[in-house]
Design a protein around this motif. Structure first.
Motif, mmCIF file in Angstrom:
data_model
loop_
_atom_site.group_PDB
_atom_site.id
_atom_site.type_symbol
_atom_site.label_atom_id
_atom_site.label_comp_id
_atom_site.label_asym_id
_atom_site.label_seq_id
_atom_site.Cartn_x
_atom_site.Cartn_y
_atom_site.Cartn_z
ATOM 1 N N GLU A 131 0.845 -1.192 0.000
ATOM 2 C CA GLU A 131 0.000 0.000 0.000
ATOM 3 C C GLU A 131 0.878 1.238 0.000
ATOM 4 O OE1 GLU A 131 -3.567 2.074 2.640
ATOM 5 O OE2 GLU A 131 -2.783 0.099 3.164
ATOM 6 N N SER A 132 0.682 2.083 -0.971
ATOM 7 C CA SER A 132 1.494 3.295 -1.066
ATOM 8 C C SER A 132 1.202 4.220 0.112
ATOM 9 C CB SER A 132 1.204 4.029 -2.379
ATOM 10 O OG SER A 132 -0.159 4.383 -2.448
ATOM 11 N N GLU A 133 2.240 4.915 0.534
ATOM 12 C CA GLU A 133 2.109 5.819 1.672
ATOM 13 C C GLU A 133 1.163 6.963 1.330
ATOM 14 O OE1 GLU A 133 4.912 8.728 4.437
ATOM 15 O OE2 GLU A 133 5.731 7.684 2.696
ATOM 16 N N LYS A 134 0.268 7.228 2.238
ATOM 17 C CA LYS A 134 -0.656 8.329 2.034
ATOM 18 C C LYS A 134 0.042 9.639 2.384
ATOM 19 C CE LYS A 134 -4.849 5.633 2.923
ATOM 20 N NZ LYS A 134 -6.068 5.492 3.773
ATOM 21 N N ILE A 135 0.105 10.530 1.420
ATOM 22 C CA ILE A 135 0.780 11.803 1.611
ATOM 23 C C ILE A 135 -0.227 12.833 2.105
ATOM 24 C CG2 ILE A 135 2.197 13.576 0.545
ATOM 25 C CD1 ILE A 135 3.506 10.845 0.589
ATOM 26 N N GLU A 136 0.069 13.424 3.252
ATOM 27 C CA GLU A 136 -0.822 14.455 3.775
ATOM 28 C C GLU A 136 -0.811 15.681 2.868
ATOM 29 O OE1 GLU A 136 -0.953 15.075 8.224
ATOM 30 O OE2 GLU A 136 0.956 14.020 8.043
ATOM 31 N N LYS A 137 -1.946 16.313 2.786
ATOM 32 C CA LYS A 137 -2.048 17.524 1.990
ATOM 33 C C LYS A 137 -1.338 18.662 2.706
ATOM 34 C CE LYS A 137 -5.401 20.559 -0.266
ATOM 35 N NZ LYS A 137 -6.837 20.860 -0.475
ATOM 36 N N LEU A 138 -0.576 19.428 1.951
ATOM 37 C CA LEU A 138 0.153 20.560 2.513
ATOM 38 C C LEU A 138 -0.465 21.844 1.984
ATOM 39 C CD1 LEU A 138 2.508 21.527 4.233
ATOM 40 C CD2 LEU A 138 3.973 21.363 2.222
ATOM 41 N N SER A 139 -0.994 22.637 2.882
ATOM 42 C CA SER A 139 -1.649 23.878 2.472
ATOM 43 C C SER A 139 -1.360 24.959 3.497
ATOM 44 C CB SER A 139 -3.164 23.669 2.330
ATOM 45 O OG SER A 139 -3.721 23.269 3.574
#
Length: 225
Positions: free
Chosen positions: A28-36
């Protein structure tokens, strides 16, 4: 898939024929947090930058240049070292804006160097560490920094963007000022030690605010995102 039918070749050896099953591993690919960045945080940055700029306009006849850097928690100690390095140069810290990954970093910076402007951000924890093994986080953080630079240009602010992981052997203010006197110069980049593959460096990056540099930064951010 199941491998069997080895009975004939293995029975003479007295070995037990055990079917071997290969299962495809699902990673499972790492879930990248959204950066805003929030509107309030961006306005805090612009307010701090405009305040430095107004002081420079009062004291200088030349084009005012703000020194801007954006750091996460991993760069906290490195940034303190940089401030200690440039403190003897009287024209650096009072025009420096540090955009930090947490309020704790800003509190520590202001406690030691009250002349520095520091604006804290609420970065996700995954963006507040070392990016050495996180190339995707590094890419998104670079785009994030370009977004801030784009807003600085849109607000008509000239600035030198830099990273704090370098040693300044002397005050570069005169060098930067001389560059701004050259006509038709919108952007100045540093030279790289690798003159063949990567002849330019984005540290430092001197930007004169106008439509051309806004387009340049906007397109750079689009390509990275």
């Amino acid at each position: 898939q199941e491998l069997s039918g080895w009975r004939a070749s293995l029975s003479s050896w007295g070995l037990v024929d055990v079917p071997i099953r290969f299962e495809q591993a699902v990673v499972e690919s790492e879930k990248i947090e959204k950066l805003s960045i929030s509107e309030e945080e961006m306005e805090d940055i612009m307010h701090a930058a405009r305040l430095i700029n107004s002081h420079l306009l009062e004291d200088l006849d030349d084009i005012p240049l703000i020194y801007v850097t954006i750091i996460n928690n991993a760069f906290a100690q490195i940034t303190e070292n940089w401030m200690c390095n440039v403190q003897p140069f009287e024209t650096i810290l009072d025009r420096t804006l540090i955009i930090a990954g947490s309020a704790q970093i800003c509190d520590k910076i202001i406690e030691k160097y009250s002349e520095v402007a520091c604006v804290p951000l609420s970065l996700p924890s995954s963006y507040n560490g070392n990016f050495e093994e996180k190339p995707e986080h590094r890419r998104l953080f670079t785009a994030f920094r370009l977004k801030v630079m784009e807003n600085l240009v849109q607000n008509g602010l000239n600035f030198v963007f830099f990273d704090t992981d370098s040693i300044w052997l002397r005050d570069p203010s005169e060098l930067f000022t001389n560059v701004t006197q050259i006509q038709n110069v919108d952007l100045v980049v540093g030279s790289s030690l690798n003159e063949v593959d990567r002849p330019f460096s984005s540290d430092p990056l001197l930007i004169i605010a106008n439509e051309r540099t806004e387009s340049f930064i906007s397109e750079s951010r689009r390509l990275i995102e």
